[in-house]
Design a protein around this motif. Sequence first.
Motif, PDB file in Angstrom:
ATOM      1  N   GLY A  95      76.505  92.590 100.108  1.00  0.00           N
ATOM      2  CA  GLY A  95      75.725  92.103  98.977  1.00  0.00           C
ATOM      3  C   GLY A  95      75.185  93.229  98.119  1.00  0.00           C
ATOM      4  N   LEU A  96      74.956  92.924  96.869  1.00  0.00           N
ATOM      5  CA  LEU A  96      74.402  93.914  95.950  1.00  0.00           C
ATOM      6  C   LEU A  96      72.994  94.323  96.368  1.00  0.00           C
TER       7      LEU A  96
ATOM      8  N   ASP B  59      78.263  83.269  98.691  1.00  0.00           N
ATOM      9  CA  ASP B  59      78.094  82.709 100.036  1.00  0.00           C
ATOM     10  C   ASP B  59      76.724  83.031 100.620  1.00  0.00           C
ATOM     11  N   ASN B  60      76.062  84.092 100.120  1.00  0.00           N
ATOM     12  CA  ASN B  60      74.690  84.361 100.567  1.00  0.00           C
ATOM     13  C   ASN B  60      73.753  83.264 100.096  1.00  0.00           C
ATOM     14  N   ALA B  61      73.894  82.884  98.815  1.00  0.00           N
ATOM     15  CA  ALA B  61      73.068  81.792  98.294  1.00  0.00           C
ATOM     16  C   ALA B  61      73.400  80.489  99.009  1.00  0.00           C
ATOM     17  N   TYR B  62      74.684  80.276  99.282  1.00  0.00           N
ATOM     18  CA  TYR B  62      75.087  79.076 100.023  1.00  0.00           C
ATOM     19  C   TYR B  62      74.483  79.071 101.425  1.00  0.00           C
ATOM     20  N   GLY B  63      74.519  80.225 102.101  1.00  0.00           N
ATOM     21  CA  GLY B  63      73.962  80.303 103.451  1.00  0.00           C
ATOM     22  C   GLY B  63      72.495  79.940 103.482  1.00  0.00           C
TER      23      GLY B  63
ATOM     24  N   PHE C 272      66.250  84.174  94.846  1.00  0.00           N
ATOM     25  CA  PHE C 272      66.498  85.596  94.567  1.00  0.00           C
ATOM     26  C   PHE C 272      67.989  85.875  94.442  1.00  0.00           C
ATOM     27  N   GLU C 273      68.812  85.246  95.284  1.00  0.00           N
ATOM     28  CA  GLU C 273      70.254  85.443  95.185  1.00  0.00           C
ATOM     29  C   GLU C 273      70.783  84.955  93.837  1.00  0.00           C
ATOM     30  N   LEU C 274      70.265  83.834  93.343  1.00  0.00           N
ATOM     31  CA  LEU C 274      70.692  83.346  92.032  1.00  0.00           C
ATOM     32  C   LEU C 274      70.312  84.333  90.932  1.00  0.00           C
ATOM     33  N   VAL C 275      69.139  84.962  91.056  1.00  0.00           N
ATOM     34  CA  VAL C 275      68.727  85.970  90.086  1.00  0.00           C
ATOM     35  C   VAL C 275      69.657  87.175  90.135  1.00  0.00           C
TER      36      VAL C 275
ATOM     37  N   CYS D 132      66.006  75.701  93.553  1.00  0.00           N
ATOM     38  CA  CYS D 132      66.187  77.160  93.480  1.00  0.00           C
ATOM     39  C   CYS D 132      66.649  77.588  92.094  1.00  0.00           C
ATOM     40  N   THR D 133      67.534  76.802  91.482  1.00  0.00           N
ATOM     41  CA  THR D 133      67.997  77.125  90.132  1.00  0.00           C
ATOM     42  C   THR D 133      66.844  77.078  89.139  1.00  0.00           C
TER      43      THR D 133
END
Length: 435
Positions: free
Chosen positions: A44-45, A297-301, A122-125, A330-331
Motif C-alpha cells: 500500500g501507498l 482491496d485494503n478498503a474492501y478488507g 482513509f483508504e478512500l482518501v 465511508c465515502t
Amino acid sequence: MSPSSSSSDAAASGTNTALRPVAATERVFATRDHAALWFSLGVGLLVMQVGAYLVPALGLREALWTIVLGSLVGAGLLGWVAKIGCDSGLGSAALMHHVYGSHFAKLPIALNLIQLMGWGTFELVVMRDATLAISGQAGQGWTLGATVLWGCVVGLMISGSMVKLVRQLIARIALPLVVLSLLWLSWHFVDRAGTIGWDSLWQRRGDGGMSWLSAMDLVIAMPISWLPLVADYARHGKSGNGALRGTWLGFAVANCWCYGLGVLVALTLPAQDLLTALLLAQGGLIALTLILLDEVDNAYGDTYSGSLSLHSLLPMWSVRRWGLLLTAVCTALALVLPMHSIEPFLLTLSSVFVPMFGVILGRLAFLPAALRADNATAWMQQARPWHGSAVALWLSGIALYHAIAHWQPHWGAALPTLIVCFALSWLSRPTAARG
C-alpha cells in the motif's frame, strides 16, 4: 454457496453468521490463497509513506534490520491469530465473544467498527489523492468525482463473494501486476541509490530522532492494525498451519518490501512527497496506477470486516447489506473529514487492539482440541456475559501502553504491552486449558 449469499439466507432466518463457525463446504483457502491475500493487503501507498518516516532518524543499515525484524514479528502475530481463526472456524467478533464475554464483547466489537470505518475512509482518501496526482487534475469537482468513483468500486466488490474475490481477482490477476510494479519501482530506486553511492548511504548514520524500539513500533504498526480482521478471512481456510504459514509469509514479504521501498525513496528523493517521487520514476505512472488498483482491496478488507462486526451486533441485515451501507458512510466521510489530520488518532486507536489481542492470544493459543471447528458452536455457547479477568487485563493493558508511550517512549509501547498482556493472560487462564 458464496459467503454473501449464505449471510443473506442466515440473516433472513435470524442466524448470526458472524458468530458461528464457517461450514466445512466453505473452507476453501489453501496456503497460497492466504499468502496472496495478505501480500496484497500488505502492499500500500500508506505503508511506503510510513517507511519513509524511518529516515533520517535511523541510518539505512539500522532501518533495514528494523524493517525485517519488525515485519517478521508483526506478521507472525497475524499468522498466529489466523491459525486460531482457522482452527475454530470463527471470525474476530466470535473470538472476542468467547474471551471477553457475550455482553462485554460488544464494546471491543464497536471500537473495532469505529477503527474500520476510519481506516476505510482513509483508504478512500489515499486512492482519491493518488488518482488526482496521476491525472494531474485538481478542484472540488475532481475530488468529488474521484472519491465517489472509488466508493462505487468498493461497493461493487462488497456485493460479490469474498471467497471468489480472493481466489480469482486477487490471486490470479491483481497479485502478478502489483509484484511487477514493485519490481519496477525497486529497480529504479536501487539504481538511483547506486548513482548516489551505496557505500555512502550504507555508512550514513541516523540523526537519533527515533530509538530502535520506537522504530520497531512504527514497523509493526501496519500488521497490528490488521489483527482485528485476520480471523474473518482465515476462518475460510482448510488448515490452521496453512493459514499461519500463508499469512505470515505473505504479509512479512509485503511489509518488508514496501517499508524498504519507502526508505529508498526518502534517501534518494528526500525533498519530494511519496506520490511525486513515484511519478518521477521511469515508468512510474504505470507502476503507481497498478499499486493504486491494488489499494482497493485494503478498503474492501476494512469494509468487509466492518460489515461482519455490524452483522454480529445487528443480525437482522446481511453482511452484504451492512457492507453497502458502510461503504456509503465511508465515502461520505472521505468527502467531509480532514482525514490527513486524523491519521494520528487512527494510529492511537490501534493501541487498543495491541493489549486486546495479547489477551486473546494468551487465552486461546496452544488449545487445538478446544478450538476444533466441530466444537466451536458449543464452545461459543459456554461464554458468560463477561469474563472479569480478561476484561481487567485488556483495560490495564491499554493503560500500560499509554504509560510507556508517555514516560518511556524510547522503549516502544507495542511489544512490551503485548508481551505483558499475553503472559498474564496465559498465566491466569484455567489450569485445564494451560495444560
